[in-house]
Scaffold this active site. Structure first.
Site, PDB file in Angstrom:
ATOM      1  N   TYR A  53      97.027  11.972 -30.007  1.00 64.84           N
ATOM      2  CA  TYR A  53      96.182  13.011 -29.418  1.00 64.84           C
ATOM      3  C   TYR A  53      95.013  13.341 -30.349  1.00 64.84           C
ATOM      4  O   TYR A  53      95.182  13.435 -31.571  1.00 64.84           O
ATOM      5  CB  TYR A  53      96.977  14.274 -29.125  1.00 64.84           C
ATOM      6  CG  TYR A  53      97.921  14.164 -27.946  1.00 64.84           C
ATOM      7  CD1 TYR A  53      97.971  13.016 -27.155  1.00 64.84           C
ATOM      8  CD2 TYR A  53      98.770  15.215 -27.605  1.00 64.84           C
ATOM      9  CE1 TYR A  53      98.831  12.915 -26.080  1.00 64.84           C
ATOM     10  CE2 TYR A  53      99.636  15.118 -26.519  1.00 64.84           C
ATOM     11  CZ  TYR A  53      99.657  13.965 -25.774  1.00 64.84           C
ATOM     12  OH  TYR A  53     100.524  13.873 -24.707  1.00 64.84           O
ATOM     13  N   SER A 211     101.383  16.384 -16.361  1.00 64.26           N
ATOM     14  CA  SER A 211     100.433  16.442 -15.242  1.00 64.26           C
ATOM     15  C   SER A 211     101.041  17.180 -14.049  1.00 64.26           C
ATOM     16  O   SER A 211     101.049  16.673 -12.931  1.00 64.26           O
ATOM     17  CB  SER A 211      99.999  15.036 -14.816  1.00 64.26           C
ATOM     18  OG  SER A 211      98.880  15.092 -13.948  1.00 64.26           O
ATOM     19  N   PRO A 212     101.542  18.393 -14.251  1.00 65.05           N
ATOM     20  CA  PRO A 212     102.197  19.118 -13.155  1.00 65.05           C
ATOM     21  C   PRO A 212     101.266  19.454 -11.998  1.00 65.05           C
ATOM     22  O   PRO A 212     101.736  19.719 -10.887  1.00 65.05           O
ATOM     23  CB  PRO A 212     102.719  20.390 -13.830  1.00 65.05           C
ATOM     24  CG  PRO A 212     101.828  20.581 -15.008  1.00 65.05           C
ATOM     25  CD  PRO A 212     101.520  19.194 -15.492  1.00 65.05           C
ATOM     26  N   LEU A 213      99.954  19.422 -12.255  1.00 65.01           N
ATOM     27  CA  LEU A 213      98.994  19.721 -11.184  1.00 65.01           C
ATOM     28  C   LEU A 213      98.222  18.465 -10.765  1.00 65.01           C
ATOM     29  O   LEU A 213      97.144  18.569 -10.154  1.00 65.01           O
ATOM     30  CB  LEU A 213      98.026  20.822 -11.630  1.00 65.01           C
ATOM     31  CG  LEU A 213      98.678  22.158 -11.970  1.00 65.01           C
ATOM     32  CD1 LEU A 213      97.637  23.165 -12.416  1.00 65.01           C
ATOM     33  CD2 LEU A 213      99.476  22.694 -10.791  1.00 65.01           C
ATOM     34  N   GLY A 216      94.689  18.290 -11.906  1.00 63.45           N
ATOM     35  CA  GLY A 216      93.854  19.369 -11.387  1.00 63.45           C
ATOM     36  C   GLY A 216      93.748  19.392  -9.879  1.00 63.45           C
ATOM     37  O   GLY A 216      93.266  20.370  -9.297  1.00 63.45           O
ATOM     38  N   LEU A 218      95.944  19.834  -7.687  1.00 63.19           N
ATOM     39  CA  LEU A 218      96.773  20.885  -7.100  1.00 63.19           C
ATOM     40  C   LEU A 218      96.399  22.273  -7.621  1.00 63.19           C
ATOM     41  O   LEU A 218      97.106  23.242  -7.371  1.00 63.19           O
ATOM     42  CB  LEU A 218      98.251  20.617  -7.408  1.00 63.19           C
ATOM     43  CG  LEU A 218      98.849  19.368  -6.751  1.00 63.19           C
ATOM     44  CD1 LEU A 218     100.203  19.035  -7.366  1.00 63.19           C
ATOM     45  CD2 LEU A 218      98.975  19.565  -5.252  1.00 63.19           C
ATOM     46  N   GLY A 220      93.746  24.120  -6.836  1.00 65.05           N
ATOM     47  CA  GLY A 220      92.754  24.834  -6.028  1.00 65.05           C
ATOM     48  C   GLY A 220      91.405  24.137  -6.021  1.00 65.05           C
ATOM     49  O   GLY A 220      90.358  24.783  -5.922  1.00 65.05           O
TER      50      GLY A 220
END
Length: 330
Positions: A53, A211-213, A216, A218, A220
């Site tokens: 990272y 990457s739970p969304l 991005g 998910l 909005g």
């Protein structure tokens, strides 16, 4: 903040894991330190990083930022369950990547130096190494355990059969083996439900979704586009997901609005309702994003809402909600 055990281990971790991938490239060191302090204020004790990272080969920029935060004292290190990863390319020479015993030893020592700590709580393989035998990997890991340098071991981006291979090899050595799997998992990418989640549950691994969304998508993204604001989820893999699931994402955002919730919070809350999930990784770039993310732990999705989400984003397999082999057989 609620806590749970990491897989079958006795280690207690927060239901949200602070992802640090933005520390350095997107977030300044000062702001990164502020975010980590605020995470502790919220009770988040589980931090995830990796030697690569910072994305400057061999520099370990993000680990160094965390190490300098630990060095400030004040109980920061003692209150943190620090997870890092190895496997990635850290230099020009052949043994500066992957999972040979030589690289495992060197990578662990380098992470310890950068993190300014005497031990790593959870050391994760960032990717499977198809060319290194499991006996070699587990022997190298057992040495690190005996030296007190690493307490627990985990995997990331493994297939279900990789988890089975790893655990059976560990069992033959009377070794604890893996306690966690860090996998991509979200409403628009549920492939982990085919074999990864069943394997993790069978072998007692806690699942740490990254990457739970969906990058991005998910969070909005359509609403933000209408409002004229910049948003993640409009390029690369996220753009492909948006193009494929556009109608579902529009309905998802409406469902979140009907619930009076931010779509991002609903996406993380859905993961927290899934069996075997320990802690989704949140990657805030600002303190405000971190503060907002705590709402996801307070949202209780009832059976009707969960069913609607399943309708919008079906589980893999022809009939939905089936793990392997039913998903592709009977």
């Amino acid at each position: 903040m609620e806590y749970t055990q990491l897989g079958r281990s006795g280690l207690s971790v927060s239901r949200l894991c602070l992802g640090t991938m933005n520390f350095g490239p997107e977030t300044s060191e000062a702001d990164s330190h502020t975010i980590m302090d605020r995470a502790h204020e919220h009770g988040i004790n589980f931090f995830d990083t990796a030697d690569v990272y910072g994305w400057q080969r061999g520099e370990g920029i993000t680990e160094n930022i965390i190490g300098r935060w630990f060095a400030q004292g004040g109980g920061r290190r003692d209150r943190t369950v620090i997870a890092t990863k190895l496997y990635g390319d850290m230099g020009d020479w052949p043994n500066e990547k992957r999972l040979s015993a030589l690289h495992i030893r060197r990578a662990a020592d380098a992470s310890l130096r950068r993190l300014q700590t005497d031990h790593i709580d959870l050391l994760q393989m960032h990717h499977v190494d198809r060319d290194t035998p499991w006996d070699e990997i587990w022997e190298a890991f057992s040495v690190l355990r005996q030296q007190g340098k690493v307490i627990y071991f985990g995997s990331s981006n493994f297939a279900g059969w990789h988890i089975a291979q790893a655990q059976e090899a560990a069992r033959s050595r009377h070794f604890l083996g893996l306690v966690s799997e860090q996998s991509i998992y979200n409403l628009v990418n549920r492939f982990a439900e085919l074999e990864v989640l069943p394997a993790a549950r069978h072998y007692g691994l806690g699942v740490i979704p990254w990457s739970p969304l969906g990058g991005g998508v998910l969070g909005g993204v359509l609403r933000k586009q209408r409002e004229g604001g910049g948003s993640r989820g409009t390029s690369g893999r996220s753009l492909q997901a948006l193009e494929k699931h556009g109608d579902a994402i529009e309905a998802y955002e409406k469902l979140a609005a009907d619930l009076g919730e931010d779509p991002a919070h609903v996406g993380v809350a859905w993961l927290l309702h899934q069996e075997g999930v320990t802690a989704p990784i949140i990657g805030p770039r600002t303190v405000e994003q971190l503060d907002g993310s705590l709402r996801s732990t307070e949202i209780a999705l009832d059976a009707d809402v969960l069913a609607k989400l399943d309708d919008l984003f079906p589980a893999p397999g022809p009939n939905g909600s089936h793990p392997a082999p039913e998903a592709y057989a009977w």
